[in-house]
Design a protein around this motif. Structure first.
Motif, PDB file in Angstrom:
ATOM      1  N   GLN A 194      78.321  37.986  27.180  1.00 46.76           N
ATOM      2  CA  GLN A 194      79.294  37.734  26.069  1.00 46.76           C
ATOM      3  C   GLN A 194      79.757  36.436  25.613  1.00 46.76           C
ATOM      4  N   HIS A 228      76.829  35.317  31.526  1.00 46.61           N
ATOM      5  CA  HIS A 228      77.483  36.474  31.076  1.00 46.61           C
ATOM      6  C   HIS A 228      77.043  36.876  29.664  1.00 46.61           C
ATOM      7  N   SER A 241      88.613  43.372  35.294  1.00 47.22           N
ATOM      8  CA  SER A 241      88.678  42.216  34.493  1.00 47.22           C
ATOM      9  C   SER A 241      87.739  41.043  34.967  1.00 47.22           C
ATOM     10  N   LEU A 242      87.435  40.014  34.047  1.00 45.59           N
ATOM     11  CA  LEU A 242      86.673  38.760  34.595  1.00 45.59           C
ATOM     12  C   LEU A 242      87.821  38.203  35.113  1.00 45.59           C
ATOM     13  N   TYR A 243      89.173  37.931  35.014  1.00 43.60           N
ATOM     14  CA  TYR A 243      90.289  37.275  35.625  1.00 43.60           C
ATOM     15  C   TYR A 243      90.070  37.683  36.943  1.00 43.60           C
ATOM     16  N   ASN A 271      78.859  26.648  33.525  1.00 44.28           N
ATOM     17  CA  ASN A 271      78.352  27.838  32.727  1.00 44.28           C
ATOM     18  C   ASN A 271      76.912  27.728  32.598  1.00 44.28           C
ATOM     19  N   GLU A 325      86.601  32.289  30.111  1.00 44.92           N
ATOM     20  CA  GLU A 325      87.774  33.460  30.168  1.00 44.92           C
ATOM     21  C   GLU A 325      87.512  33.635  31.594  1.00 44.92           C
ATOM     22  N   PHE A 326      86.409  33.678  32.456  1.00 48.82           N
ATOM     23  CA  PHE A 326      86.298  33.983  33.703  1.00 48.82           C
ATOM     24  C   PHE A 326      86.906  32.818  34.572  1.00 48.82           C
ATOM     25  N   ASP A 338      76.474  31.636  28.019  1.00 45.61           N
ATOM     26  CA  ASP A 338      77.439  32.747  27.826  1.00 45.61           C
ATOM     27  C   ASP A 338      76.911  33.245  26.258  1.00 45.61           C
ATOM     28  N   SER A 348      82.694  34.275  27.593  1.00 50.56           N
ATOM     29  CA  SER A 348      83.191  35.079  28.829  1.00 50.56           C
ATOM     30  C   SER A 348      83.138  34.029  29.899  1.00 50.56           C
ATOM     31  N   LEU A 377      82.571  44.445  37.714  1.00 51.94           N
ATOM     32  CA  LEU A 377      82.829  44.918  36.115  1.00 51.94           C
ATOM     33  C   LEU A 377      82.440  45.979  35.892  1.00 51.94           C
TER      34      LEU A 377
END
Length: 338
Positions: free
Chosen positions: A111, A109, A90-92, A128, A117-118, A131, A114, A85
Motif C-alpha cells: 500500500q 508493503h 495496526s502498522l503503528y 523504504n 505510516e509504519f 510501498d 504504508s 497484520l
C-alpha cells in the motif's frame, strides 16, 4: 545538508545532489567488501529487521546481504499472511514492537504511504523498500548510481543524459522515483514510451518539465532513439484491477537484439529494475541480449548491494569507521573476477 544518522529513508524527495554524492562516495568505498577482498565487522551485534509484506527476491536479499557484509545480523518477516497484520494489528503497533527488536528496519508493503505510516511508530530508522506504486527510493538510488558508473565509462556525466523509459510507467514505482532524482540534474531529455493507459503520471511529467528538461511522450517504439539509457519496465500485473486487464499489455514492448539494433545506438545502455518477465507471452528482455555488453541489469543488482550498504552505514553513523573493523577473507572467492 542532509543528515543521515538516525533518520528514516522514505522518499527520494529527501535527497539533493550533495546527499546523492555522499551516498555514492560511501557506496564506492564498499566495493572491496562486496567483492570479498576483505570483510568488516563494523555492525557486529546490530540487528536489521527485514520486513517484506509484499513478494520480493532481489530487494529483500540485497538488503540482508548488505547488512551481513557490514557484520550485522538479519531477522526477516515475509508475506502479509505470516505477520500479525493478518490478525488486524495496526502498522503503528507492529512498528512499536518490531523496532524494539531491531537497530534498523527495511520494509516493503503493497500500500502506498504504508512505510511512512509504519515509520511514525518506529523507534529506529526505517528504510523504504517499496510501498505499492508510490516509491522505491533505494532502487532509484542504485539505478542512478548505475547510470553514473555507465556514463563515467564513456567519460560522461549524468547532466545532458538522454533516457528512454519503456513499458508500464503508470504503476512502475521505480521509474517514478528515478525520474524525481534525475530532475536534480541538468539538460536531460526524457522519452516516455508506453500505451496511453500505462503512461507516466501527470505529476511526474509536470515535474520533469518544470525542472527544465525536454520531454517526449509516445505510444510506439518506432524510429531511432538517440538514447544513452534504455530503461525497460515490467508490466506490474499485481497492481492491475484484474489479471485480464494486465494481460492486455503483456508483451506490448519487447526488446531483443534485433529491435535494439533497429531503434537504439550501439552504445545505448539497457537497464531494467528486475525481475524481467521471461515468459513467452511477455519476454520483455530477450535472452539474446545476455551477451550484449550494454546490458547492465546484473551490474544494477550488484550496485544495489553497494548502495544499500552505504545507506546502512550512513543511517547508523559508521560510514567513517568501516575500515577500522577490517578482517581478512579466509574462504575462496572469485567475485573480483566477475
Amino acid at each position: 545538508m542532509t543528515v543521515f544518522t538516525g533518520n528514516h529513508v522514505l522518499s527520494v524527495g529527501q535527497f539533493d545532489r550533495d546527499a546523492i554524492e555522499k551516498v555514492f562516495m560511501v557506496a564506492d568505498s564498499m566495493l572491496p567488501y562486496a567483492l570479498r577482498k576483505k570483510r568488516t565487522q563494523v555492525l557486529d551485534g546490530a540487528i536489521l529487521g527485514n520486513l517484506f509484506f509484499e513478494a520480493s527476491t532481489r530487494t529483500r536479499v540485497s538488503f540482508g546481504t548488505a547488512f551481513n557484509l557490514l557484520g550485522g545480523e538479519v531477522r526477516e518477516t515475509t508475506g502479509m499472511s505470516n505477520s500479525a497484520l493478518a490478525k488486524g494489528e495496526s502498522l503503528y503497533d507492529t512498528a512499536r514492537v518490531l523496532s524494539g527488536y531491531s537497530d534498523i528496519i527495511a520494509m516493503r508493503h503493497p500500500q502506498a504511504g504504508s512505510v511512512a505510516e509504519f515509520a511514525e511508530g518506529s523507534r529506529v530508522p526505517v528504510i523504504n523498500g517499496g510501498d505499492g506504486a508510490n516509491e522505491h527510493p533505494t532502487q532509484a538510488l542504485l539505478d542512478l548510481y548505475t547510470i553514473e558508473k555507465e556514463r563515467k565509462s564513456h567519460g560522461e556525466g549524468i547532466d545532458g543524459l538522454n533516457i528512454a523509459m519503456i513499458g508500464d510507467l503508470k504503476y512502475g514505482r521505480t521509474v517514478h522515483s528515478l525520474s524525481k532524482l534525475l530532475c536534480l540534474y541538468k539538460n536531460l531529455h526524457f522519452t516516455l514510451i508506453s500505451p496511453a493507459e500505462l503512461s507516466m503520471p501527470s505529476e511526474i511529467c509536470d515535474m520533469i518539465v518544470d525542472a527544465g528538461h525536454q520531454l517526449t511522450i509516445t505510444e510506439q517504439l518506432e524510429g531511432s532513439f538517440d538514447a544513452d539509457i534504455c530503461y525497460q519496465t515490467r508490466i506490474q500485473e499485481e497492481r492491475f484491477p484484474s489479471q485480464d486487464e494486465a494481460n492486455k499489455f503483456r508483451g506490448k514492448f519487447r526488446l531483443n537484439q534485433q529491435i535494439y539494433t533497429k531503434h537504439f545506438q550501439s552504445k545505448t545502455v539497457i537497464m531494467h529494475p528486475l525481475p524481467r518477465d521471461s515468459r513467452a507471452e511477455a519476454n520483455e528482455l530477450d535472452n539474446d541480449l545476455n551477451l550484449n555488453p550494454n546490458l547492465a541489469i546484473f551490474r544494477q543488482t550488484d550496485n544495489g548491494v553497494l548502495v544499500r550498504m552505504a545507506l546502512f552505514a550512513l543511517t547508523l553513523g559508521v560510514e567513517d569507521k568501516v575500515s577500522d573493523f577490517d578482517r581478512p577473507v579466509h574462504w575462496y572467492s572469485n567475485k573480483g573476477q566477475s
